[in-house]
Scaffold this motif. Structure first.
Motif, PDB file in Angstrom:
ATOM      1  N   ASP A  16     -16.118  32.037 -19.386  1.00 17.84           N
ATOM      2  CA  ASP A  16     -15.248  32.482 -18.293  1.00 17.84           C
ATOM      3  C   ASP A  16     -16.051  32.736 -17.028  1.00 17.84           C
ATOM      4  OD1 ASP A  16     -13.137  32.381 -20.051  1.00 17.84           O
ATOM      5  OD2 ASP A  16     -13.289  34.499 -20.616  1.00 17.84           O
ATOM      6  N   ARG A  17     -17.356  33.027 -17.204  1.00 18.41           N
ATOM      7  CA  ARG A  17     -18.213  33.336 -16.046  1.00 18.41           C
ATOM      8  C   ARG A  17     -19.174  32.178 -15.749  1.00 18.41           C
ATOM      9  NH1 ARG A  17     -18.709  38.093 -19.099  1.00 18.41           N
ATOM     10  NH2 ARG A  17     -20.975  37.893 -19.374  1.00 18.41           N
ATOM     11  N   PHE A  18     -18.821  30.982 -16.209  1.00 15.73           N
ATOM     12  CA  PHE A  18     -19.701  29.826 -15.990  1.00 15.73           C
ATOM     13  C   PHE A  18     -19.842  29.535 -14.498  1.00 15.73           C
ATOM     14  CE2 PHE A  18     -20.738  25.278 -15.722  1.00 15.73           C
ATOM     15  CZ  PHE A  18     -21.810  25.218 -16.600  1.00 15.73           C
ATOM     16  N   ASP A  19     -21.063  29.387 -14.039  1.00 17.37           N
ATOM     17  CA  ASP A  19     -21.353  29.226 -12.613  1.00 17.37           C
ATOM     18  C   ASP A  19     -21.373  27.739 -12.236  1.00 17.37           C
ATOM     19  OD1 ASP A  19     -22.160  29.491 -10.030  1.00 17.37           O
ATOM     20  OD2 ASP A  19     -24.188  30.206 -10.474  1.00 17.37           O
ATOM     21  N   TRP A  20     -20.214  27.228 -11.819  1.00 22.65           N
ATOM     22  CA  TRP A  20     -20.120  25.807 -11.477  1.00 22.65           C
ATOM     23  C   TRP A  20     -20.938  25.467 -10.235  1.00 22.65           C
ATOM     24  CZ3 TRP A  20     -18.391  22.429 -14.835  1.00 22.65           C
ATOM     25  CH2 TRP A  20     -17.521  22.870 -15.846  1.00 22.65           C
ATOM     26  N   PHE A  21     -20.951  26.383  -9.265  1.00 24.33           N
ATOM     27  CA  PHE A  21     -21.752  26.142  -8.059  1.00 24.33           C
ATOM     28  C   PHE A  21     -23.240  26.045  -8.426  1.00 24.33           C
ATOM     29  CE2 PHE A  21     -24.279  27.530  -4.420  1.00 24.33           C
ATOM     30  CZ  PHE A  21     -23.793  26.696  -3.420  1.00 24.33           C
ATOM     31  N   GLY A  22     -23.685  26.920  -9.323  1.00 28.44           N
ATOM     32  CA  GLY A  22     -25.079  26.885  -9.780  1.00 28.44           C
ATOM     33  C   GLY A  22     -25.413  25.575 -10.476  1.00 28.44           C
ATOM     34  N   LEU A  23     -24.436  25.060 -11.278  1.00 37.12           N
ATOM     35  CA  LEU A  23     -24.647  23.781 -11.983  1.00 37.12           C
ATOM     36  C   LEU A  23     -24.800  22.629 -10.993  1.00 37.12           C
ATOM     37  CD1 LEU A  23     -24.733  21.988 -14.515  1.00 37.12           C
ATOM     38  CD2 LEU A  23     -22.235  21.921 -14.461  1.00 37.12           C
ATOM     39  N   ILE A  24     -23.914  22.601  -9.973  1.00 31.59           N
ATOM     40  CA  ILE A  24     -23.968  21.527  -8.972  1.00 31.59           C
ATOM     41  C   ILE A  24     -25.293  21.588  -8.212  1.00 31.59           C
ATOM     42  CG2 ILE A  24     -22.921  20.677  -6.817  1.00 31.59           C
ATOM     43  CD1 ILE A  24     -20.202  21.735  -8.018  1.00 31.59           C
ATOM     44  N   ALA A  25     -25.707  22.804  -7.837  1.00 30.81           N
ATOM     45  CA  ALA A  25     -26.970  22.966  -7.104  1.00 30.81           C
ATOM     46  C   ALA A  25     -28.157  22.538  -7.967  1.00 30.81           C
ATOM     47  CB  ALA A  25     -27.133  24.421  -6.658  1.00 30.81           C
ATOM     48  N   MET A  26     -28.124  22.915  -9.243  1.00 35.10           N
ATOM     49  CA  MET A  26     -29.216  22.552 -10.152  1.00 35.10           C
ATOM     50  C   MET A  26     -29.259  21.041 -10.377  1.00 35.10           C
ATOM     51  SD  MET A  26     -30.074  23.982 -13.984  1.00 35.10           S
ATOM     52  CE  MET A  26     -28.744  23.115 -14.816  1.00 35.10           C
ATOM     53  N   ALA A  27     -28.080  20.429 -10.538  1.00 30.21           N
ATOM     54  CA  ALA A  27     -28.018  18.976 -10.739  1.00 30.21           C
ATOM     55  C   ALA A  27     -28.553  18.246  -9.515  1.00 30.21           C
ATOM     56  CB  ALA A  27     -26.577  18.551 -11.023  1.00 30.21           C
ATOM     57  N   GLY A  28     -28.190  18.721  -8.319  1.00 27.18           N
ATOM     58  CA  GLY A  28     -28.695  18.103  -7.093  1.00 27.18           C
ATOM     59  C   GLY A  28     -30.200  18.256  -6.963  1.00 27.18           C
ATOM     60  N   PHE A  29     -30.694  19.448  -7.271  1.00 26.31           N
ATOM     61  CA  PHE A  29     -32.126  19.743  -7.158  1.00 26.31           C
ATOM     62  C   PHE A  29     -32.957  18.924  -8.147  1.00 26.31           C
ATOM     63  CE2 PHE A  29     -35.319  23.119  -8.741  1.00 26.31           C
ATOM     64  CZ  PHE A  29     -36.369  22.560  -8.016  1.00 26.31           C
ATOM     65  N   LEU A  30     -32.637  19.043  -9.437  1.00 29.67           N
ATOM     66  CA  LEU A  30     -33.456  18.385 -10.470  1.00 29.67           C
ATOM     67  C   LEU A  30     -33.208  16.879 -10.539  1.00 29.67           C
ATOM     68  CD1 LEU A  30     -33.189  21.047 -13.319  1.00 29.67           C
ATOM     69  CD2 LEU A  30     -35.130  20.638 -11.804  1.00 29.67           C
ATOM     70  N   GLY A  31     -31.945  16.463 -10.392  1.00 30.78           N
ATOM     71  CA  GLY A  31     -31.619  15.035 -10.451  1.00 30.78           C
ATOM     72  C   GLY A  31     -32.262  14.269  -9.305  1.00 30.78           C
ATOM     73  N   ALA A  32     -32.147  14.820  -8.079  1.00 27.54           N
ATOM     74  CA  ALA A  32     -32.744  14.160  -6.917  1.00 27.54           C
ATOM     75  C   ALA A  32     -34.274  14.167  -7.010  1.00 27.54           C
ATOM     76  CB  ALA A  32     -32.288  14.848  -5.627  1.00 27.54           C
ATOM     77  N   LEU A  33     -34.841  15.273  -7.505  1.00 26.62           N
ATOM     78  CA  LEU A  33     -36.304  15.365  -7.665  1.00 26.62           C
ATOM     79  C   LEU A  33     -36.803  14.295  -8.631  1.00 26.62           C
ATOM     80  CD1 LEU A  33     -39.008  16.861  -7.210  1.00 26.62           C
ATOM     81  CD2 LEU A  33     -38.373  18.377  -9.106  1.00 26.62           C
ATOM     82  N   GLU A  34     -36.104  14.136  -9.750  1.00 30.09           N
ATOM     83  CA  GLU A  34     -36.488  13.128 -10.744  1.00 30.09           C
ATOM     84  C   GLU A  34     -36.406  11.726 -10.140  1.00 30.09           C
ATOM     85  OE1 GLU A  34     -37.925  11.827 -14.282  1.00 30.09           O
ATOM     86  OE2 GLU A  34     -37.392  13.931 -14.070  1.00 30.09           O
ATOM     87  N   TYR A  35     -35.364  11.462  -9.350  1.00 29.20           N
ATOM     88  CA  TYR A  35     -35.226  10.143  -8.709  1.00 29.20           C
ATOM     89  C   TYR A  35     -36.377   9.892  -7.741  1.00 29.20           C
ATOM     90  CZ  TYR A  35     -33.401   6.265  -5.972  1.00 29.20           C
ATOM     91  OH  TYR A  35     -33.260   5.052  -5.338  1.00 29.20           O
ATOM     92  N   VAL A  36     -36.705  10.886  -6.919  1.00 32.74           N
ATOM     93  CA  VAL A  36     -37.792  10.739  -5.941  1.00 32.74           C
ATOM     94  C   VAL A  36     -39.112  10.445  -6.649  1.00 32.74           C
ATOM     95  CG1 VAL A  36     -39.194  11.984  -4.238  1.00 32.74           C
ATOM     96  CG2 VAL A  36     -36.701  12.155  -4.156  1.00 32.74           C
ATOM     97  N   LEU A  37     -39.370  11.167  -7.738  1.00 32.76           N
ATOM     98  CA  LEU A  37     -40.626  10.976  -8.471  1.00 32.76           C
ATOM     99  C   LEU A  37     -40.673   9.625  -9.186  1.00 32.76           C
ATOM    100  CD1 LEU A  37     -41.008  14.562  -9.978  1.00 32.76           C
ATOM    101  CD2 LEU A  37     -42.391  13.562  -8.156  1.00 32.76           C
TER     102      LEU A  37
END
Length: 528
Positions: free
Chosen positions: A214-235
């Protein structure tokens, strides 16, 4: 507390009551989970030796087929830290069963993919769902079993985490040679079904807490996906596309930077953060993650460098590369029980330092590499690599996760495994950059020396010209052959430079061990 800190693992073991025996049901359930983790980590590398076969089978370009690997890695790196929250919400049993069954279904669909777009989609789903198994096993090892038994479970998970990516290209090459690339994925189906059923039947480590959802942080998930996913692509893509000079890499770098700011703000202010990064305030966990990051560089970096050298310079097939690389896997397998025993008698910090230095020595031996290096020349460096990896990895797992309070281990396990994977991504990017730059530098230097004033060069050119008489423009063909020799020599010298860089890095990393506190021995055992 002072007594606990100074107590040795051997004293702890002697004081452990006989009632601390691991129940058979619990051990079998854990081993089933370990096998699931093995499959998930193996699939990172299993396709690497067979990408050309997949490319031909799906009529894809070389750029498109690289996404068979990249999509899996991006999805996995997002899912690994998320697993801590999901494990608390769903419980170990349900989360692992969902991960194993989803991974199995995605593997089945990968095998039947008829286009590169389908393959990339199913690989991403396979990576995302399979990733949940990795930190869940680490967390279970350090919360379910009494701390007096960590010398048994520690080497098991350490061995799997290092062995699976090491033998991935070997297994992939053998399967593709004997059957076809489709079986790289179909081979997961029967074990995956067995793991799902076994986990549902036997795992009873904890209870789910569905209210957390019920307290799942969807904004945190989107931010984490953008951060780690984009970082992995760049590397992944940066080294081959001149980094920020490529539009897609530059855009992803910007997405990564903005998402990183949003992610760190969110996890520090949210009531129920998606990832608890406060685990890094524990000194042993924080330093352990840095060492794990460094181990990831060597683990994935050398699993990339050795096969690439053998294919580019020696002209080995996937199967021959697998047979050569198998030495490290066998060494790791034989070293694991020895590390478990040593941890009972020797301060774990000394074992980690010894492992990093041994790994560095293995890389140092490769700095003298020539184009003639074959199985026997690579034998000792690979043995040292296998020993060093196990010595460094297993005690680091124990110091980082085994000394945390049990209620913090699930979240911390995701972060710990993430650092190893990110280390691998950063390591591959740096190694590719070094290989490219140093090869170009050596080509320039060698070309300056291979001139008409160089007696050896003119003699070699004359010899090639005579040998190619009557086969066309012999002078031009001879010049081309000489140019190929110069290029190959520059490539080999580039590998030597990369190995030297790794040598210095691992000798330096061994000094980090001095910052670790002597691990405290917990007197209590987690509730059963």
């Amino acid at each position: 507390m002072a007594d606990a800190t100074t107590a040795s693992p051997a004293m702890m073991r002697a004081a452990a009551p006989s009632s601390e025996r691991i129940p058979a049901r619990r051990l079998i359930a854990f081993l089933i989970m370990v096998f699931g983790m093995f499959m998930s980590i193996l699939d990172i590398q299993i396709v690497s030796a067979s990408l050309t076969d997949i490319q031909a089978g799906l009529s894809a370009s070389s750029t498109e087929v690289s996404w068979v690997q990249t999509s899996y890695l991006i999805a996995e790196v997002i899912a690994i830290p998320l697993s801590g929250f999901l494990s608390r919400a769903f419980g170990t049993r349900l989360l692992f069963a969902i991960s194993a069954s989803g991974f199995t279904i995605a593997s089945f669909l990968c095998g039947f993919a008829s286009s590169i777009e389908q393959m990339i989609l199913w690989r991403a789903i396979q990576g995302f769902l399979g990733a949940g198994m990795i930190p869940t096993v680490f967390a279970s090892a350090y919360t379910v079993f009494p701390r007096s038994k960590f010398y048994i479970v520690g080497p098991i998970i350490g061995l799997v985490a290092t062995l699976a990516p090491t033998i991935g290209p070997t297994v992939g090459g053998i399967i593709t040679d004997l059957m076809s690339w489709h079986w790289l994925f179909f081979i997961n189906v029967v074990p995956g079904i067995g793991i799902t059923i076994g986990v549902l039947a036997l795992v009873d480590f904890d209870q789910p807490n569905f209210e957390l959802l019920d307290r799942f942080d969807w904004f945190g998930l989107i931010a984490m996906a953008g951060f780690l996913g984009a970082l992995e692509y760049v590397l992944e893509e940066g080294p081959q596309y001149e980094w920020l000079q490529d539009t897609s890499v530059a855009i992803c770098a910007a997405v990564c930077a903005v998402s990183a700011i949003a992610f760190f703000y969110r996890v520090l202010t949210a009531e129920e953060p998606i990832v608890d990064i406060r685990a890094f305030t524990d000194r042993n966990f924080g330093i352990g993650c840095l060492i794990s990051f460094g181990v990831g560089i060597g683990l994935y970096g050398l699993t990339y460098m050795y096969p690439r050298y053998l294919a580019e310079v020696r002209g080995y097939s996937a199967l021959m590369i697998g047979e050569t690389m198998f030495v490290s896997g066998v060494t790791m397998f034989l070293t694991a029980p020895l590390v478990g025993r040593l941890m009972l008698k020797v301060d774990m910090r000394y074992i980690i330092a010894a492992g990093l230095i041994i790994f560095g020595l293995g890389s140092w031996q490769m700095t003298w590499i020539t184009r003639d290096y074959d199985f026997y020349e690579l034998l000792l460096p690979q043995i040292l690599r296998g020993i060093g990896m196990m010595f460094a990895m297993v005690p680091t797992n124990n110091i980082a996760l085994g000394t945390l309070p049990p209620d913090r281990v699930k979240n911390a396990s995701g972060l710990f495994n993430l650092t190893r994977n990110l280390g691998g991504a950063v390591g591959l990017a740096i190694i590719n950059q070094v290989l490219n730059e140093r090869t170009d530098l050596h080509i320039t230097r060698l070309q300056e020396r291979v001139t008409w004033g160089n007696a050896t060069a003119t003699e070699t050119l004359s010899m090639f010209t005579q040998r190619l008489q009557g086969m066309g423009d012999s002078a031009l063909m001879a010049m081309k052959q000489l140019s190929q020799i110069v290029h190959r020599q520059a490539v080999v010298m580039g590998y030597g430079d990369a190995f030297f860089m790794l040598t210095l890095f691992y000798f330096g990393l061994s000094l980090l061990v001095m910052l670790l506190k002597k691990p405290a021995v917990a007197a209590t055992e987690p509730a059963h």
